[in-house]
Design an enzyme around this catalytic site. Structure first.
Site: not given
Ligand code: COA
Length: 379
Positions: A260, A315
């Protein structure tokens, strides 16, 4: 230009009251409320209200807000015609959604009105209509009759009904509601940024949301859930997870659903999705959750990832969760859109209220001294 920041990494470009992301401790706040509290208590409709009106609704306000959304679920004939005219193959659901959302502006006499009252109405419209568009297109491409929305079902439940043609169980509704709540906003992520860039030119909310949908589609952003599912399918069996990981790393491939730009620890939303996916997976006997758990275990032991602060992101478990809800992988990013629309529109209301054109600069890296050659002399 010595202070150029590639990818705008770490650059602060605006203030927001929507959400706060603290990457090094894995904290996420929605308009003042910690994401773990929000995950435990909130309905998606409450989160939408919180983002648009900057406070939690009381019971009466929530009931009237839910009624308002329910009455807006139907889509105009020209949008339904557009969906029905879509080729049933080679039409990615995100491309269809991007086009249909853009088409919602057509025939709307107030589509260029960027006043707050108009934007609140259109935020409700977009939030209510996006699930109808997604479900109608999915049924169209499968040759099934499209189903109209039901006003006795909440946002999550009505979507699953319109998609599958049956009223979902409480557990399914709860799981989708949680997913929608958790993905609703996330600081200045790429799609929110592109929405705000469009709005900052004083363009309308439909244009801004269309920009955002195009941005969310990419596999480095919202498209990662679909790619994570492809990754799980590629592994195929829990026994293969370790060997698959070793080979992926040897080939220098990225592991989807991990890493991320802001978090260098586990994404705080991931634990709720892991739990919900596991609960739902136990009922549906999903092998994908077991594969995801094993792959996460293997990845956590690799210093290449841990040294770079790469852990699972939102996700990762969203993929097996949405799969357990019977949602096709190529619809995953559209369901992400169903959630993020309330964050985008909250940001847009904020942007229009205190607007300044967003216009960064680039560092020119080309030549400056070339001589113009007449076309007939060019090689
Ligand atoms: N798997 C393996 N390595 C990864 C990785 C992943 N998922 N994510 C980042 N890295 C590595 C890069 O190879 C790079 O290594 P290097 O230092 O040896 O060159 C380093 O970590 C930094 O990567 P970079 O691309 O600069 O970081 P970023 O902040 O731009 O990346 C993402 C953020 C999300 C684009 C990236 O982590 C990624 O591609 N993840 C997979 C896609 C995904 O799940 N996206 C959804 C995000 S919510």
């Amino acid at each position: 230009m010595a202070d150029m920041k590639s990818g705008l990494e770490g650059v602060v470009v605006a203030q927001t009251r929507m959400s706060k992301v603290v990457g090094d401790v894995g904290q996420l706040i929605y308009a003042g409320y910690d994401i773990h509290d929000v995950a435990e208590h909130a309905s998606f409709e409450e989160v939408a209200y919180l983002f648009w009106y900057c406070c939690l609704p009381n019971q009466r306000q929530l009931a009237s807000f839910e009624d308002n959304l329910e009455t807006r679920r139907g889509i105009p004939f020209h949008v339904m015609d557009l969906i029905r005219a879509t080729p049933t193959v080679q039409s990615h659901p995100m491309s269809v959604l991007r086009t249909a959302v853009s088409a919602l502006a057509l025939g709307d006499p107030g589509s260029n009105d960027i006043s707050q009252a108009s934007n609140l109405r259109r935020s409700a419209d977009l939030t209510a209509k996006i699930p109808t568009i997604i479900a109608a297109h999915d049924r169209h491409r499968k040759g099934l009759e499209t189903l109209g929305p039901r006003d006795d079902l909440n946002h999550a439940s009505n979507f699953l009904y319109m998609l599958h043609g049956r009223v979902p169980s409480e557990a399914e509704t709860r799981a989708l509601n949680l997913y929608l709540v958790l993905l609703a906003d996330h600081g200045f992520n790429s799609s929110t940024f592109s929405a705000r860039v469009t709005a900052a030119t004083q363009s309308d909310i439909f244009s801004a949301v269309t920009s955002a949908i195009g941005t969310l589609k990419g596999p480095a952003h919202g498209g990662a859930t679909e790619t994570t599912m492809e990754q799980l399918s590629d592994i195929g069996d829990v026994e293969n997870a370790e060997a698959w990981y070793t080979q992926a790393r040897a080939e220098g491939r990225r592991i989807f659903g991990m890493g991320h730009r802001v978090y260098n620890t586990e994404d705080p939303r991931a634990r709720h999705l892991r739990q919900a996916a596991t609960e739902l997976g136990d009922v549906t006997e999903s092998k994908w959750i077991k594969i995801a758990e094993r792959l996460e275990e293997v990845a956590k032991q690799d210093p290449y990832l841990t040294d770079r602060g790469i852990y699972i992101n939102v996700d990762y478990y969203a993929a097996p969760l949405l799969n357990a809800l019977g949602i096709e992988p190529d619809l995953f990013t559209t369901v992400f859109t169903m959630s993020r629309i309330v964050g985008w529109t909250g940001h847009l209301i904020e942007q229009y209220a205190d607007n300044r054109l967003i216009r960064p600069r680039s560092e020119y890296a080309g030549a400056t001294d070339l001589k113009w050659e007449p076309i007939e002399q060019r090689g």
